[in-house]
Design a protein around this motif. Structure first.
Motif, PDB file in Angstrom:
ATOM      1  N   UNK A 121      -5.862  -6.668  -3.096  1.00  0.00           N
ATOM      2  CA  UNK A 121      -4.509  -6.320  -2.376  1.00  0.00           C
ATOM      3  C   UNK A 121      -4.236  -5.019  -2.555  1.00  0.00           C
ATOM      4  N   UNK A 122      -4.346  -4.389  -3.945  1.00  0.00           N
ATOM      5  CA  UNK A 122      -3.779  -3.287  -4.327  1.00  0.00           C
ATOM      6  C   UNK A 122      -4.603  -2.219  -3.485  1.00  0.00           C
ATOM      7  N   UNK A 123      -5.943  -2.312  -3.472  1.00  0.00           N
ATOM      8  CA  UNK A 123      -6.780  -1.642  -2.643  1.00  0.00           C
ATOM      9  C   UNK A 123      -6.785  -1.330  -1.200  1.00  0.00           C
ATOM     10  N   UNK A 124      -6.611  -2.516  -0.606  1.00  0.00           N
ATOM     11  CA  UNK A 124      -6.235  -2.644   0.888  1.00  0.00           C
ATOM     12  C   UNK A 124      -4.701  -1.966   1.069  1.00  0.00           C
ATOM     13  N   UNK A 125      -3.724  -2.358   0.314  1.00  0.00           N
ATOM     14  CA  UNK A 125      -2.359  -1.797   0.514  1.00  0.00           C
ATOM     15  C   UNK A 125      -2.493  -0.235   0.510  1.00  0.00           C
ATOM     16  N   UNK A 126      -3.397   0.302  -0.519  1.00  0.00           N
ATOM     17  CA  UNK A 126      -3.347   1.708  -0.592  1.00  0.00           C
ATOM     18  C   UNK A 126      -3.820   2.434   0.275  1.00  0.00           C
ATOM     19  N   UNK A 127      -5.220   1.601   0.924  1.00  0.00           N
ATOM     20  CA  UNK A 127      -5.908   2.426   2.051  1.00  0.00           C
ATOM     21  C   UNK A 127      -5.054   2.287   3.146  1.00  0.00           C
ATOM     22  N   UNK A 128      -4.348   1.118   3.624  1.00  0.00           N
ATOM     23  CA  UNK A 128      -3.235   1.116   4.919  1.00  0.00           C
ATOM     24  C   UNK A 128      -2.452   2.301   4.807  1.00  0.00           C
ATOM     25  N   UNK A 179       4.951  -3.282   0.405  1.00  0.00           N
ATOM     26  CA  UNK A 179       4.291  -3.615  -0.670  1.00  0.00           C
ATOM     27  C   UNK A 179       4.315  -5.447  -0.734  1.00  0.00           C
ATOM     28  N   UNK A 180       3.292  -5.998  -1.553  1.00  0.00           N
ATOM     29  CA  UNK A 180       3.347  -7.486  -1.177  1.00  0.00           C
ATOM     30  C   UNK A 180       2.978  -8.106  -2.750  1.00  0.00           C
ATOM     31  N   UNK A 181       3.616  -9.168  -2.883  1.00  0.00           N
ATOM     32  CA  UNK A 181       3.292  -9.878  -4.295  1.00  0.00           C
ATOM     33  C   UNK A 181       2.658 -11.273  -3.810  1.00  0.00           C
ATOM     34  N   UNK A 182       2.137 -11.279  -2.554  1.00  0.00           N
ATOM     35  CA  UNK A 182       1.464 -12.621  -2.074  1.00  0.00           C
ATOM     36  C   UNK A 182      -0.082 -12.177  -1.877  1.00  0.00           C
ATOM     37  N   UNK A 183      -0.778 -13.123  -1.155  1.00  0.00           N
ATOM     38  CA  UNK A 183      -2.226 -12.728  -0.543  1.00  0.00           C
ATOM     39  C   UNK A 183      -2.359 -12.368   0.532  1.00  0.00           C
ATOM     40  N   UNK A 184      -1.274 -11.523   0.987  1.00  0.00           N
ATOM     41  CA  UNK A 184      -1.267 -10.994   2.486  1.00  0.00           C
ATOM     42  C   UNK A 184      -0.460  -9.659   2.520  1.00  0.00           C
ATOM     43  N   UNK A 185      -0.546  -8.913   3.521  1.00  0.00           N
ATOM     44  CA  UNK A 185       0.101  -7.719   3.768  1.00  0.00           C
ATOM     45  C   UNK A 185       1.079  -7.850   4.984  1.00  0.00           C
ATOM     46  N   UNK A 186       2.089  -7.290   4.877  1.00  0.00           N
ATOM     47  CA  UNK A 186       2.784  -7.296   6.216  1.00  0.00           C
ATOM     48  C   UNK A 186       2.808  -5.962   6.637  1.00  0.00           C
ATOM     49  N   UNK A 187       2.467  -5.867   8.161  1.00  0.00           N
ATOM     50  CA  UNK A 187       2.422  -4.602   8.792  1.00  0.00           C
ATOM     51  C   UNK A 187       3.684  -4.649  10.089  1.00  0.00           C
ATOM     52  N   UNK A 225      -5.603 -11.189   2.950  1.00  0.00           N
ATOM     53  CA  UNK A 225      -6.764 -10.625   2.073  1.00  0.00           C
ATOM     54  C   UNK A 225      -7.980 -11.600   1.991  1.00  0.00           C
ATOM     55  N   UNK A 226      -9.229 -10.994   2.260  1.00  0.00           N
ATOM     56  CA  UNK A 226     -10.321 -11.932   2.387  1.00  0.00           C
ATOM     57  C   UNK A 226     -11.296 -11.402   1.295  1.00  0.00           C
ATOM     58  N   UNK A 227     -12.782 -11.427   1.788  1.00  0.00           N
ATOM     59  CA  UNK A 227     -13.717 -10.940   0.943  1.00  0.00           C
ATOM     60  C   UNK A 227     -13.486  -9.359   0.860  1.00  0.00           C
ATOM     61  N   UNK A 228     -14.210  -8.846  -0.034  1.00  0.00           N
ATOM     62  CA  UNK A 228     -14.209  -7.218  -0.036  1.00  0.00           C
ATOM     63  C   UNK A 228     -14.747  -6.651   1.038  1.00  0.00           C
ATOM     64  N   UNK A 229     -15.893  -7.519   1.814  1.00  0.00           N
ATOM     65  CA  UNK A 229     -16.481  -7.068   3.094  1.00  0.00           C
ATOM     66  C   UNK A 229     -15.508  -7.263   3.978  1.00  0.00           C
ATOM     67  N   UNK A 230     -14.914  -8.108   4.121  1.00  0.00           N
ATOM     68  CA  UNK A 230     -13.962  -8.343   5.538  1.00  0.00           C
ATOM     69  C   UNK A 230     -12.481  -7.293   5.202  1.00  0.00           C
ATOM     70  N   UNK A 231     -12.470  -7.017   3.923  1.00  0.00           N
ATOM     71  CA  UNK A 231     -11.217  -6.088   3.661  1.00  0.00           C
ATOM     72  C   UNK A 231     -11.612  -4.836   4.110  1.00  0.00           C
ATOM     73  N   UNK A 232     -12.917  -4.404   3.901  1.00  0.00           N
ATOM     74  CA  UNK A 232     -13.383  -3.162   4.137  1.00  0.00           C
ATOM     75  C   UNK A 232     -13.253  -3.068   5.933  1.00  0.00           C
TER      76      UNK A 232
END
Length: 306
Positions: A226-233, A242-250, A282-289
């Motif tokens: 979650x932290x990695x994807x948030x920073x990347x987005x 910022x999110x404290x769940x298993x998803x991000x809001x765009x 958030x999914x697998x690292x590959x999906x998150x990539x």
């Protein structure tokens, strides 16, 4: 599987009671926390009574309220995607019977702080049931978050909703529960669908409660992603919260559906709320990539045209 499940699910209730340090009489079960939310509304309202919730929040709240004959009372979120507790307290009417607080909020991932919820509960009439919906509680690392079980122990009109669908990974088995005052839980038993919690779900719930070490590993891995994807987005220039769940809001506004198609073209399933934004789980690292790659493309499409 040819036998009916234990209708009272005694073993699972005992395991949950031990896990939380409450009595078995404080545990109510259902086929997912959404079904338990339905029980709570049916138990606490008469036709025409009000059910309050932040909006946007869990989309089942208005549906369940309407089905029960209650009146939905949505209160808009703040500009940063959080609950407007002051506005919610001011909007309580003599017919309001239930208030849902979703923490972290679905779909924005925002958190209610302990002090803010305490202040809110001091303003809520004692006959109004306040339900702390903690479907995503396991992913919540906010240091000042409100904690449902602590509130249940301190306020007689508080119930807590939990689910096995998220962190425990049992979404397909449908298992959720409420922790609440004994009299409320007794009423839930009167409005619940008999045998709704299957034998397989009961066994899986007990096994899951015995696998806390594996659960922590799963959660830690997801929070790191979650932290990695948030920073990347953010680096891509997208207005993600910022999110404290298993998803991000765009927050995508009028571009929501166009961006949803872009993610779907990358074989990524996202939840689109037209005119508002996207919830990206958030999914697998590959999906998150792939999410991050798509995010960079999305940012270029959203860039101002000169």
């Amino acid at each position: 599987l040819h036998r009916y499940p234990a209708i009272a699910a005694e073993q699972l209730k005992e395991a949950l009671a031990l896990r939380w340090g409450v009595g078995v009489e404080n545990i109510g079960l259902g086929a997912g926390s959404v079904e338990v939310a339905s029980q709570l509304i049916h138990a606490a309202t008469d036709p025409g009574d009000g059910v309050m919730f932040a909006w946007r929040s869990f989309e089942a709240y208005p549906i369940l309220s309407t089905v029960a004959g209650a009146v939905p009372q949505p209160v808009p979120l703040t500009a940063d995607g959080g609950h407007d507790l002051a506005a919610m307290a001011a909007a309580i009417t003599p017919r309001t019977r239930v208030v849902f607080l979703c923490n972290p909020n679905n779909p924005t991932g925002t958190v209610l702080t302990a002090s803010a919820v305490d202040d809110f509960l001091e303003k809520v009439p004692s006959h109004v049931l306040v339900v702390i919906d903690e479907a995503y509680v396991h992913f919540n690392r906010h240091p000042d978050t409100a904690i449902g079980m602590e509130l249940f122990r301190r306020y007689p009109n508080v119930a807590v909703l939990h689910t096995f669908s998220k962190a425990y990974g049992l979404a397909g088995l449908r298992l959720g529960y409420a922790v609440g005052p004994r009299q409320l839980i007794e009423t839930l038993g009167k409005v619940a669908v008999p045998f709704a919690v299957t034998a397989l779900a009961q066994a899986a719930g007990i096994a899951s409660l015995e696998a806390e070490d594996e659960l922590r590993e799963r959660i830690d891995a997801l929070v790191a992603e979650r932290r990695r994807v948030f920073a990347g987005m953010l680096d891509a220039g997208l207005p993600v919260l910022p999110s404290e769940a298993n998803f991000l809001w765009l927050a995508a506004g009028a571009d929501t559906e166009r961006l949803a198609r872009l993610f779907e073209d990358s074989a990524l399933s996202v939840r689109a709320f037209p005119g508002e934004g996207l919830r990206i789980s958030l999914g697998t690292p590959e999906a998150n990539d792939r999410v991050l790659s798509t995010a960079r493309t999305a940012a270029s499409l959203l860039a101002p045209q000169h």
